[in-house]
Design a protein around this motif. Structure first.
Motif, PDB file in Angstrom:
ATOM      1  N   GLY A 106       0.799  -1.219   0.000  1.00 26.84           N
ATOM      2  CA  GLY A 106       0.000   0.000   0.000  1.00 26.84           C
ATOM      3  C   GLY A 106       0.832   1.270   0.000  1.00 26.84           C
ATOM      4  O   GLY A 106       0.291   2.365  -0.096  1.00 26.84           O
ATOM      5  N   GLY A 107       2.154   1.118   0.100  1.00 27.36           N
ATOM      6  CA  GLY A 107       3.044   2.274   0.077  1.00 27.36           C
ATOM      7  C   GLY A 107       3.204   2.824  -1.330  1.00 27.36           C
ATOM      8  O   GLY A 107       2.932   2.142  -2.322  1.00 27.36           O
ATOM      9  N   VAL A 108       3.677   4.051  -1.422  1.00 28.33           N
ATOM     10  CA  VAL A 108       3.768   4.755  -2.710  1.00 28.33           C
ATOM     11  C   VAL A 108       5.204   5.179  -2.978  1.00 28.33           C
ATOM     12  O   VAL A 108       5.869   5.744  -2.110  1.00 28.33           O
ATOM     13  CB  VAL A 108       2.839   5.991  -2.715  1.00 28.33           C
ATOM     14  CG1 VAL A 108       3.048   6.835  -3.964  1.00 28.33           C
ATOM     15  CG2 VAL A 108       1.386   5.557  -2.594  1.00 28.33           C
ATOM     16  N   VAL A 109       5.662   4.894  -4.197  1.00 25.28           N
ATOM     17  CA  VAL A 109       6.943   5.411  -4.660  1.00 25.28           C
ATOM     18  C   VAL A 109       6.663   6.586  -5.589  1.00 25.28           C
ATOM     19  O   VAL A 109       5.761   6.519  -6.440  1.00 25.28           O
ATOM     20  CB  VAL A 109       7.791   4.325  -5.357  1.00 25.28           C
ATOM     21  CG1 VAL A 109       7.127   3.782  -6.612  1.00 25.28           C
ATOM     22  CG2 VAL A 109       9.182   4.840  -5.692  1.00 25.28           C
ATOM     23  N   VAL A 121      14.626  16.779 -20.138  1.00 27.17           N
ATOM     24  CA  VAL A 121      13.729  15.670 -20.441  1.00 27.17           C
ATOM     25  C   VAL A 121      13.747  14.773 -19.211  1.00 27.17           C
ATOM     26  O   VAL A 121      14.814  14.340 -18.760  1.00 27.17           O
ATOM     27  CB  VAL A 121      14.165  14.890 -21.697  1.00 27.17           C
ATOM     28  CG1 VAL A 121      13.269  13.671 -21.916  1.00 27.17           C
ATOM     29  CG2 VAL A 121      14.137  15.790 -22.919  1.00 27.17           C
ATOM     30  N   THR A 122      12.565  14.544 -18.663  1.00 22.07           N
ATOM     31  CA  THR A 122      12.467  13.750 -17.451  1.00 22.07           C
ATOM     32  C   THR A 122      11.391  12.678 -17.591  1.00 22.07           C
ATOM     33  O   THR A 122      10.577  12.714 -18.510  1.00 22.07           O
ATOM     34  CB  THR A 122      12.147  14.623 -16.218  1.00 22.07           C
ATOM     35  OG1 THR A 122      10.861  15.212 -16.383  1.00 22.07           O
ATOM     36  CG2 THR A 122      13.199  15.710 -16.012  1.00 22.07           C
ATOM     37  N   GLN A 123      11.428  11.763 -16.633  1.00 24.49           N
ATOM     38  CA  GLN A 123      10.424  10.720 -16.533  1.00 24.49           C
ATOM     39  C   GLN A 123      10.013  10.657 -15.072  1.00 24.49           C
ATOM     40  O   GLN A 123      10.856  10.809 -14.174  1.00 24.49           O
ATOM     41  CB  GLN A 123      11.022   9.373 -16.972  1.00 24.49           C
ATOM     42  CG  GLN A 123      10.018   8.261 -17.067  1.00 24.49           C
ATOM     43  CD  GLN A 123      10.625   7.005 -17.663  1.00 24.49           C
ATOM     44  OE1 GLN A 123      10.413   5.925 -17.164  1.00 24.49           O
ATOM     45  NE2 GLN A 123      11.384   7.140 -18.747  1.00 24.49           N
ATOM     46  N   GLY A 124       8.744  10.484 -14.845  1.00 23.29           N
ATOM     47  CA  GLY A 124       8.257  10.390 -13.482  1.00 23.29           C
ATOM     48  C   GLY A 124       7.200   9.322 -13.345  1.00 23.29           C
ATOM     49  O   GLY A 124       6.470   9.033 -14.288  1.00 23.29           O
ATOM     50  N   ILE A 125       7.137   8.741 -12.148  1.00 19.44           N
ATOM     51  CA  ILE A 125       6.105   7.754 -11.847  1.00 19.44           C
ATOM     52  C   ILE A 125       5.649   7.936 -10.408  1.00 19.44           C
ATOM     53  O   ILE A 125       6.440   8.323  -9.536  1.00 19.44           O
ATOM     54  CB  ILE A 125       6.619   6.316 -12.081  1.00 19.44           C
ATOM     55  CG1 ILE A 125       5.457   5.328 -12.152  1.00 19.44           C
ATOM     56  CG2 ILE A 125       7.624   5.889 -11.000  1.00 19.44           C
ATOM     57  CD1 ILE A 125       5.838   3.949 -12.687  1.00 19.44           C
ATOM     58  N   ALA A 126       4.398   7.716 -10.190  1.00 19.84           N
ATOM     59  CA  ALA A 126       3.828   7.573  -8.857  1.00 19.84           C
ATOM     60  C   ALA A 126       3.126   6.219  -8.908  1.00 19.84           C
ATOM     61  O   ALA A 126       2.268   5.996  -9.776  1.00 19.84           O
ATOM     62  CB  ALA A 126       2.850   8.693  -8.540  1.00 19.84           C
ATOM     63  N   ALA A 127       3.535   5.311  -8.030  1.00 26.22           N
ATOM     64  CA  ALA A 127       3.003   3.949  -8.086  1.00 26.22           C
ATOM     65  C   ALA A 127       2.818   3.388  -6.684  1.00 26.22           C
ATOM     66  O   ALA A 127       3.626   3.660  -5.789  1.00 26.22           O
ATOM     67  CB  ALA A 127       3.946   3.055  -8.888  1.00 26.22           C
ATOM     68  N   ARG A 128       1.750   2.610  -6.512  1.00 23.68           N
ATOM     69  CA  ARG A 128       1.414   2.001  -5.210  1.00 23.68           C
ATOM     70  C   ARG A 128       1.733   0.502  -5.245  1.00 23.68           C
ATOM     71  O   ARG A 128       1.364  -0.188  -6.192  1.00 23.68           O
ATOM     72  CB  ARG A 128      -0.040   2.217  -4.880  1.00 23.68           C
ATOM     73  CG  ARG A 128      -0.455   1.633  -3.528  1.00 23.68           C
ATOM     74  CD  ARG A 128      -1.903   1.934  -3.179  1.00 23.68           C
ATOM     75  NE  ARG A 128      -2.070   3.351  -2.924  1.00 23.68           N
ATOM     76  CZ  ARG A 128      -2.880   4.152  -3.629  1.00 23.68           C
ATOM     77  NH1 ARG A 128      -3.579   3.671  -4.644  1.00 23.68           N
ATOM     78  NH2 ARG A 128      -2.982   5.428  -3.344  1.00 23.68           N
ATOM     79  N   LYS A 129       2.405   0.048  -4.208  1.00 22.55           N
ATOM     80  CA  LYS A 129       2.713  -1.377  -4.079  1.00 22.55           C
ATOM     81  C   LYS A 129       1.459  -2.127  -3.691  1.00 22.55           C
ATOM     82  O   LYS A 129       0.786  -1.794  -2.720  1.00 22.55           O
ATOM     83  CB  LYS A 129       3.817  -1.580  -3.031  1.00 22.55           C
ATOM     84  CG  LYS A 129       4.318  -2.997  -2.968  1.00 22.55           C
ATOM     85  CD  LYS A 129       5.520  -3.093  -2.046  1.00 22.55           C
ATOM     86  CE  LYS A 129       6.110  -4.474  -2.032  1.00 22.55           C
ATOM     87  NZ  LYS A 129       7.302  -4.533  -1.138  1.00 22.55           N
ATOM     88  N   ARG A 130       1.124  -3.138  -4.481  1.00 27.75           N
ATOM     89  CA  ARG A 130      -0.087  -3.925  -4.223  1.00 27.75           C
ATOM     90  C   ARG A 130       0.155  -4.937  -3.137  1.00 27.75           C
ATOM     91  O   ARG A 130       1.223  -5.432  -2.940  1.00 27.75           O
ATOM     92  CB  ARG A 130      -0.524  -4.638  -5.490  1.00 27.75           C
ATOM     93  CG  ARG A 130      -0.894  -3.715  -6.609  1.00 27.75           C
ATOM     94  CD  ARG A 130      -1.218  -4.503  -7.863  1.00 27.75           C
ATOM     95  NE  ARG A 130      -1.113  -3.689  -9.043  1.00 27.75           N
ATOM     96  CZ  ARG A 130      -2.141  -3.366  -9.804  1.00 27.75           C
ATOM     97  NH1 ARG A 130      -3.329  -3.745  -9.500  1.00 27.75           N
ATOM     98  NH2 ARG A 130      -1.963  -2.643 -10.876  1.00 27.75           N
TER      99      ARG A 130
END
Length: 166
Positions: A103-106, A157-166
């Motif tokens: 449930g944590g987020v990176v 030029v960048t890349q980004g992600i916000a993702a939740r661990k299932r």
């Protein structure tokens, strides 16, 4: 805190309220300060913690570590959030994944291929390939993703992600 990443500012509320957050390669502590002001407990880690040492807060833990040569100093499922900006050391991806609680987020944002036209970094070892963060966090719930040119704080030029661990 005008130099704070808008990507981090936008996605920080996705991290569980009051959680423990790792600010990886924290540098001067701009995101550490933002996270502390948001009510999070923060572990700030960097090879040189002199600048972040100026921050004083009861919810702050500072760890001096050479993550590229000294190994990963954190255990599994320890953090509710992990924030990484302007830093890429691919061997750490598995450690980042493993230290995030369910449930944590990176929240990750760094330079990508194409940045060579704007300045440093230019070395492909330190530039993400299109979709690379999606691949690195496969199995996570992708909450937001982007790849491409940005104008602030400077053209890049960048890349980004916000993702939740299932």
């Amino acid at each position: 805190m005008s130099d704070v990443s808008e990507w981090v500012r936008k996605h920080m509320p996705l991290i569980p309220a009051g959680g423990q957050v790792l600010d990886l390669a924290c540098g001067g502590g701009r995101h550490t300060a933002l996270l502390l002001s948001g009510g999070y407990g923060v572990t700030a880690v960097d090879i040189d913690v002199h600048a972040v040492g100026a921050l004083s807060h009861k919810a702050l833990t500072i760890v001096e570590a050479d993550l590229e040569a000294g190994g990963w100093p954190f255990g599994p499922e320890r953090f509710d959030g992990i924030v990484v900006t302007n830093y890429l050391w691919r061997p750490l991806f598995e450690d980042i994944r493993g230290s995030l609680k369910q449930g944590g987020v990176v929240i990750y944002e760094t330079f990508a291929v194409g940045n060579e036209a704007f300045g440093r970094p230019r070395n492909p070892d330190f530039l993400l390939r299109e979709g690379e963060l999606k691949d690195m966090f496969s199995g996570f719930e992708i909450l937001d993703y982007r790849h491409g040119p940005v104008g602030q704080p400077k053209p890049a030029v960048t890349q980004g992600i916000a993702a939740r661990k299932r």
